[in-house]
Design a protein around this motif. Structure first.
Motif, short mmCIF file in Angstrom:
data_model
loop_
_atom_site.label_atom_id
_atom_site.label_comp_id
_atom_site.label_asym_id
_atom_site.label_seq_id
_atom_site.Cartn_x
_atom_site.Cartn_y
_atom_site.Cartn_z
N ALA A 139 -19.56 4.54 -0.74
CA ALA A 139 -20.87 4.77 -1.35
C ALA A 139 -21.75 3.53 -1.26
O ALA A 139 -22.97 3.64 -1.08
CB ALA A 139 -20.70 5.19 -2.80
N LYS A 140 -21.14 2.36 -1.38
CA LYS A 140 -21.90 1.11 -1.32
C LYS A 140 -22.23 0.70 0.11
O LYS A 140 -22.99 -0.25 0.33
CB LYS A 140 -21.11 -0.01 -2.01
N ARG A 141 -21.63 1.39 1.07
CA ARG A 141 -21.85 1.11 2.49
C ARG A 141 -21.40 -0.30 2.86
O ARG A 141 -22.05 -0.99 3.67
CB ARG A 141 -23.32 1.32 2.86
N LEU A 142 -20.27 -0.70 2.30
CA LEU A 142 -19.71 -2.01 2.62
C LEU A 142 -18.61 -1.85 3.67
O LEU A 142 -17.83 -0.89 3.63
CB LEU A 142 -19.13 -2.67 1.36
N VAL A 143 -18.56 -2.77 4.59
CA VAL A 143 -17.55 -2.71 5.65
C VAL A 143 -16.17 -2.90 5.03
O VAL A 143 -15.92 -3.85 4.27
CB VAL A 143 -17.81 -3.80 6.71
N HIS A 144 -15.27 -1.97 5.33
CA HIS A 144 -13.93 -2.06 4.76
C HIS A 144 -12.94 -1.31 5.65
O HIS A 144 -13.32 -0.50 6.50
CB HIS A 144 -13.90 -1.45 3.35
N THR A 145 -11.67 -1.62 5.44
CA THR A 145 -10.59 -0.86 6.08
C THR A 145 -9.71 -0.27 4.99
O THR A 145 -9.65 -0.77 3.87
CB THR A 145 -9.73 -1.75 7.00
N TRP A 146 -9.05 0.80 5.35
CA TRP A 146 -8.14 1.49 4.42
C TRP A 146 -6.75 1.51 5.01
O TRP A 146 -6.56 1.90 6.18
CB TRP A 146 -8.61 2.92 4.18
N THR A 147 -5.76 1.06 4.24
CA THR A 147 -4.37 1.13 4.66
C THR A 147 -3.58 1.84 3.58
O THR A 147 -3.54 1.39 2.42
CB THR A 147 -3.76 -0.28 4.86
N GLY A 148 -3.00 2.98 3.93
CA GLY A 148 -2.07 3.63 3.02
C GLY A 148 -0.79 2.80 3.00
O GLY A 148 -0.07 2.73 3.99
N MET A 149 -0.55 2.14 1.88
CA MET A 149 0.49 1.11 1.83
C MET A 149 1.89 1.72 1.92
O MET A 149 2.29 2.55 1.11
CB MET A 149 0.35 0.29 0.54
N THR A 150 2.64 1.27 2.91
CA THR A 150 4.03 1.70 3.08
C THR A 150 4.95 0.73 2.34
O THR A 150 4.52 -0.31 1.83
CB THR A 150 4.41 1.70 4.57
N ALA A 151 6.22 1.07 2.31
CA ALA A 151 7.20 0.18 1.67
C ALA A 151 7.22 -1.17 2.35
O ALA A 151 7.37 -2.21 1.69
CB ALA A 151 8.58 0.83 1.70
N ASP A 152 7.07 -1.19 3.67
CA ASP A 152 7.03 -2.48 4.39
C ASP A 152 5.79 -3.28 4.01
O ASP A 152 5.86 -4.49 3.83
CB ASP A 152 7.06 -2.24 5.90
N ASP A 153 4.65 -2.60 3.89
CA ASP A 153 3.41 -3.29 3.51
C ASP A 153 3.55 -3.94 2.13
O ASP A 153 3.01 -5.03 1.90
CB ASP A 153 2.23 -2.31 3.46
N ARG A 154 4.24 -3.27 1.23
CA ARG A 154 4.38 -3.80 -0.13
C ARG A 154 5.00 -5.18 -0.14
O ARG A 154 4.66 -6.04 -0.99
CB ARG A 154 5.22 -2.86 -1.01
N GLN A 155 5.90 -5.44 0.78
CA GLN A 155 6.59 -6.72 0.81
C GLN A 155 5.63 -7.89 1.06
O GLN A 155 5.83 -8.99 0.55
CB GLN A 155 7.68 -6.71 1.90
N SER A 156 4.59 -7.63 1.84
CA SER A 156 3.65 -8.71 2.15
C SER A 156 2.40 -8.68 1.28
O SER A 156 1.77 -9.72 1.07
CB SER A 156 3.23 -8.63 3.62
N VAL A 157 2.06 -7.51 0.73
CA VAL A 157 0.81 -7.37 -0.03
C VAL A 157 0.99 -7.67 -1.52
O VAL A 157 0.21 -8.42 -2.11
CB VAL A 157 0.23 -5.95 0.15
#
Length: 330
Positions: A24-42
């Motif tokens: 809605a704000k029209r801001l540049v962004h990416t979306w990542t559906g966080m996996t179990a592997d992603d959780r380890q680094s995020v």
């Protein structure tokens, strides 16, 4: 490229809220559906292990949706109406969506066998995308048991179920009037933070079996509105010049239900209790205390005291006698 990176989950109402807000704000962004592997680094980048987690363009990390979105006011399109009365109403309703309306999301998801199986399988499928069906369903049984075990702590019990469902349906029917009213959103023809708070909860409930069935049958245009709120990046429009009857009705519910809920939690914390109960929505509601919800009341109170007398009087008329809770010293 400077951008916001959202790490969340499709089954998380707050993830959906943040993603829709940045759209809605029209801001540049990416979306990542966080996996179990992603959780380890995020997840090590934030203190509380909750989602969504957002990496900001300066490299810092945040994961509390409301403070994050408020910090972006002035960047992209604003989500708060400029009028002080409408702005406070927006903040209060967004808070109610995040902290009270969400009780129904948690209740429906884990109180009904059909929903609990569906939702647990869905959540684990997103988390473990390369796992077999058997692996998904075995892991889902673990998260299902864990979430069901937390229900009493957050106030979702067989005793409170009728109250929670009745309150949710009451709010949804008010929102249906918005969806079929003269403006597209609560505060005009542009989306607000309050809209996004309700949207986040409704988005995930619109695919959870039991609430989905009720929404489609009893509030069909609110059900369709969810998709409009999902991506409002191309919806132009202005803020309304006045507070709508729909917002009046929602503020009255906040006064009758949400503010007493916050005060009971605060009173219990101040007395050293670990649980509290109160009569709201024609029933007895009980849950464990949460320091975060005490901070919610403090934040609302800070904004309230900065309003002028005329603005407070207008809002108090709509909120009702329990507007006095907003003057509580936290």
């Amino acid at each position: 490229m400077s951008r916001y990176e959202i790490f969340g989950a499709l089954g998380s109402p707050y993830s959906m809220k943040v993603r829709a807000a940045l759209r809605a704000k029209r801001l540049v962004h990416t979306w990542t559906g966080m996996t179990a592997d992603d959780r380890q680094s995020v997840m090590p980048n934030v203190r509380a292990p909750v989602i969504p987690v957002i990496r900001q363009p300066d490299g810092s990390w945040v994961n509390d949706s409301t403070p994050f979105l408020l910090s972006l006011e002035g960047e992209g399109r604003d989500l708060l109406p400029p009028d002080p009365v409408a702005r406070f109403a927006c903040l209060l309703l967004e808070d109610m969506a995040d902290e009270w309306f969400m009780k129904a999301m948690f209740h429906y998801r884990w109180a009904y066998d059909l929903d609990a199986e569906w939702c647990a399988n869905w959540l684990i499928y997103d988390t473990l995308p390369n796992t077999s069906r058997l692996g998904v369903e075995e892991a889902a049984a673990t998260i299902r048991d864990r979430q069901i075990g937390r229900m009493a702590l957050v106030g979702c019990t067989p005793q409170t179920a009728p109250l929670i469902e009745a309150s949710w349906k009451r709010i949804c029917k008010v929102l249906e009037a918005m969806a079929t009213g003269p403006t597209r959103f609560l505060f005009g023809d542009r989306i607000s933070l309050a809209d996004l708070g309700f949207y986040g909860q409704l988005k995930v409930m619109s695919v959870d079996p039991t609430p989905m069935t009720w929404l489609r049958a009893d509030t069909p245009y609110l059900y369709r509105w969810i998709d409009h709120a999902d991506d409002a990046s191309g919806i132009e429009g202005n803020w309304s010049d006045s507070i709508s009857p729909v917002v009046h009705d929602l503020l009255a519910i906040a006064g009758e239900t949400y503010l007493p809920f916050l005060k009971a939690n605060l009173d219990a914390l101040n007395s050293g209790s670990d649980r509290f109960s109160l009569e709201i929505e024609r029933g007895r509601y009980k849950q464990g205390v949460f320091k975060y919800q005490a901070r919610c009341l403090q934040t609302l109170g800070d904004v309230w005291k900065d309003l002028d007398v005329v603005a407070r009087d207008k809002l108090a008329e709509w909120i009702g006698p329990n507007a006095s809770i907003l003057s509580t010293n936290v």
